[in-house]
Design a protein around this motif. Sequence first.
Motif, PDB file in Angstrom:
ATOM      1  N   VAL A  36       0.844  -1.209   0.000  1.00 58.31           N
ATOM      2  CA  VAL A  36       0.000   0.000   0.000  1.00 58.31           C
ATOM      3  C   VAL A  36       0.874   1.251   0.000  1.00 58.31           C
ATOM      4  N   ASP A  37       1.954   1.213   0.765  1.00 62.65           N
ATOM      5  CA  ASP A  37       2.876   2.343   0.820  1.00 62.65           C
ATOM      6  C   ASP A  37       3.471   2.613  -0.558  1.00 62.65           C
ATOM      7  N   ALA A  38       3.821   1.541  -1.256  1.00 64.81           N
ATOM      8  CA  ALA A  38       4.380   1.697  -2.603  1.00 64.81           C
ATOM      9  C   ALA A  38       3.347   2.290  -3.561  1.00 64.81           C
ATOM     10  N   ILE A  39       2.082   1.902  -3.386  1.00 64.86           N
ATOM     11  CA  ILE A  39       1.010   2.445  -4.224  1.00 64.86           C
ATOM     12  C   ILE A  39       0.856   3.948  -3.986  1.00 64.86           C
ATOM     13  N   VAL A  40       0.882   4.346  -2.698  1.00 70.44           N
ATOM     14  CA  VAL A  40       0.762   5.769  -2.361  1.00 70.44           C
ATOM     15  C   VAL A  40       1.914   6.559  -2.981  1.00 70.44           C
ATOM     16  N   CYS A 176      -1.581   3.186  10.913  1.00 68.01           N
ATOM     17  CA  CYS A 176      -1.344   4.611  11.181  1.00 68.01           C
ATOM     18  C   CYS A 176      -0.400   5.201  10.140  1.00 68.01           C
ATOM     19  N   ASN A 177       0.651   4.472   9.805  1.00 69.06           N
ATOM     20  CA  ASN A 177       1.624   4.964   8.824  1.00 69.06           C
ATOM     21  C   ASN A 177       0.980   5.149   7.453  1.00 69.06           C
ATOM     22  N   ILE A 178       0.114   4.223   7.074  1.00 64.01           N
ATOM     23  CA  ILE A 178      -0.574   4.327   5.786  1.00 64.01           C
ATOM     24  C   ILE A 178      -1.487   5.557   5.761  1.00 64.01           C
ATOM     25  N   LEU A 179      -2.255   5.748   6.830  1.00 66.40           N
ATOM     26  CA  LEU A 179      -3.154   6.905   6.901  1.00 66.40           C
ATOM     27  C   LEU A 179      -2.378   8.221   6.840  1.00 66.40           C
ATOM     28  N   ASP A 181       0.561   8.611   5.507  1.00 63.83           N
ATOM     29  CA  ASP A 181       1.088   8.730   4.140  1.00 63.83           C
ATOM     30  C   ASP A 181       0.070   9.411   3.233  1.00 63.83           C
ATOM     31  N   TYR A 182      -1.175   8.943   3.308  1.00 64.72           N
ATOM     32  CA  TYR A 182      -2.230   9.549   2.493  1.00 64.72           C
ATOM     33  C   TYR A 182      -2.446  11.021   2.873  1.00 64.72           C
ATOM     34  N   LEU A 183      -2.373  11.319   4.176  1.00 64.81           N
ATOM     35  CA  LEU A 183      -2.587  12.690   4.629  1.00 64.81           C
ATOM     36  C   LEU A 183      -1.474  13.612   4.141  1.00 64.81           C
ATOM     37  N   PHE A 184      -0.225  13.249   4.440  1.00 56.06           N
ATOM     38  CA  PHE A 184       0.900  14.136   4.141  1.00 56.06           C
ATOM     39  C   PHE A 184       1.267  14.157   2.659  1.00 56.06           C
ATOM     40  N   VAL A 185       1.158  12.989   2.025  1.00 57.64           N
ATOM     41  CA  VAL A 185       1.576  12.902   0.621  1.00 57.64           C
ATOM     42  C   VAL A 185       0.401  13.135  -0.316  1.00 57.64           C
ATOM     43  N   GLY A 186      -0.713  12.418  -0.080  1.00 64.88           N
ATOM     44  CA  GLY A 186      -1.857  12.515  -0.983  1.00 64.88           C
ATOM     45  C   GLY A 186      -2.626  13.809  -0.867  1.00 64.88           C
ATOM     46  N   LEU A 187      -2.942  14.221   0.374  1.00 66.46           N
ATOM     47  CA  LEU A 187      -3.780  15.400   0.578  1.00 66.46           C
ATOM     48  C   LEU A 187      -2.978  16.697   0.670  1.00 66.46           C
ATOM     49  N   LEU A 188      -1.861  16.658   1.380  1.00 67.68           N
ATOM     50  CA  LEU A 188      -1.079  17.878   1.588  1.00 67.68           C
ATOM     51  C   LEU A 188       0.025  18.062   0.557  1.00 67.68           C
ATOM     52  N   GLY A 194       6.770  14.031   2.966  1.00 70.74           N
ATOM     53  CA  GLY A 194       5.585  13.534   3.646  1.00 70.74           C
ATOM     54  C   GLY A 194       5.743  12.095   4.088  1.00 70.74           C
ATOM     55  N   ILE A 195       6.442  11.306   3.267  1.00 71.34           N
ATOM     56  CA  ILE A 195       6.702   9.905   3.626  1.00 71.34           C
ATOM     57  C   ILE A 195       7.565   9.841   4.879  1.00 71.34           C
ATOM     58  N   ALA A 196       8.610  10.655   4.914  1.00 71.23           N
ATOM     59  CA  ALA A 196       9.493  10.688   6.074  1.00 71.23           C
ATOM     60  C   ALA A 196       8.750  11.175   7.312  1.00 71.23           C
ATOM     61  N   LEU A 197       7.928  12.198   7.154  1.00 73.75           N
ATOM     62  CA  LEU A 197       7.193  12.746   8.298  1.00 73.75           C
ATOM     63  C   LEU A 197       6.188  11.737   8.838  1.00 73.75           C
ATOM     64  N   ALA A 198       5.506  11.015   7.944  1.00 75.65           N
ATOM     65  CA  ALA A 198       4.561   9.984   8.374  1.00 75.65           C
ATOM     66  C   ALA A 198       5.270   8.903   9.185  1.00 75.65           C
ATOM     67  N   TYR A 199       6.452   8.526   8.745  1.00 75.65           N
ATOM     68  CA  TYR A 199       7.260   7.530   9.452  1.00 75.65           C
ATOM     69  C   TYR A 199       7.645   8.025  10.846  1.00 75.65           C
ATOM     70  N   ILE A 200       8.112   9.268  10.929  1.00 71.77           N
ATOM     71  CA  ILE A 200       8.556   9.829  12.211  1.00 71.77           C
ATOM     72  C   ILE A 200       7.403   9.891  13.209  1.00 71.77           C
ATOM     73  N   VAL A 201       6.267  10.441  12.777  1.00 70.55           N
ATOM     74  CA  VAL A 201       5.120  10.601  13.678  1.00 70.55           C
ATOM     75  C   VAL A 201       4.616   9.244  14.151  1.00 70.55           C
ATOM     76  N   THR A 202       4.515   8.291  13.232  1.00 71.11           N
ATOM     77  CA  THR A 202       4.048   6.948  13.592  1.00 71.11           C
ATOM     78  C   THR A 202       4.951   6.309  14.629  1.00 71.11           C
ATOM     79  N   GLN A 203       6.254   6.352  14.387  1.00 72.38           N
ATOM     80  CA  GLN A 203       7.191   5.711  15.318  1.00 72.38           C
ATOM     81  C   GLN A 203       7.176   6.384  16.681  1.00 72.38           C
TER      82      GLN A 203
END
Length: 234
Positions: A36-40, A176-179, A181-188, A194-203
Motif C-alpha cells: 500500500v505504501d508503494a502504491i501511495v 497509522c503509517n498508511i493513513l 502517508d495519504y494525509l501528508f503525501v496525498g492530501l497535503l 511527507g513519507i518521512a514525516l509519516a514515518y517519524i510521527v508513527t514511530q
Amino acid sequence: MKKRVNVLEGSIPHALLFLMFPILVCGIFQQLYSMVDAIVVGQYVGSAGLAAIGGSCNTLISFFTGITSNMILGCMTVVAFLYGANDRRTNTGITTSLYLSAGVGLIFTLVYTIFASSILQYLSVPEELLQNSAHYLQLYALGFIPYFLFQTCVNLFRAFGETKWPTILLISSFGCNILLDYLFVGLLGMQQNGIALAYIVTQMIFALAAMKSLSHTYMINFAREHADAEILKR
C-alpha cells in the motif's frame, strides 16, 4: 488484553506455534503495508521524488533496520533468559535494552543527518538527486530512535510470552503509517518529505505507547532503573 504463552512448561512445539503465529500475522500485514505504501508513493510522488528516496537512500535505511533487527533479537534473547531464570535483574535487562536502542539509534541519526551528503556522494548518487536525497535521509533519520525503541519494546513483550498486545501494536502502527502517508503525501502534497514525516510521527506515537504499556505491565520505573554493564556485555 494481553495473552501470554507459558514457554517454561508444557509442550515446546505447542508453545513455539503460539509464539510464531502472531509473528507470521505481523509479517503478512507488514508486506501489505509495504504494498500500500508503494502504491501511495507511486500515485502521489513524482519520478524525481521516487528517484530521490530509492536506490542509495533505501539501501542506507535498510542497513539501519538490518543492524537493529539483529540487536533487538539479542536483547530479546538475554531478557528471555533472565525472565526464565526468575532473575531479579529482569527489569534491569529491559532498561538496558532500551538504553542500548536509544544509544545506537542516536548514533545512526547523527551520522545520517551530519554526513548524509558525503555518504550519498560516496555512493555515486547523481548530482541532480543529491540534495533531495540527502534532505530526505536527514529527515527520515529523525525517526530512527523511536523506531528502535518501539521495535525493542514489541520484542521484549514477546520475550515474556506476550503475543496479542505486540501484534496489535505492530498492525496498528502499519495502519497509522498508511493513513499518515495519504494525509501528508496525498492530501497535503508533501512529496517524499511527507513519507518521512509519516514515518517519524508513527514511530513516536507507538514508541511512547509501547514503553508506557511495558512500564505499566511490569511495574518498571525507567527513571529509577539504570543500565547494567554485565547485561549489556551479554
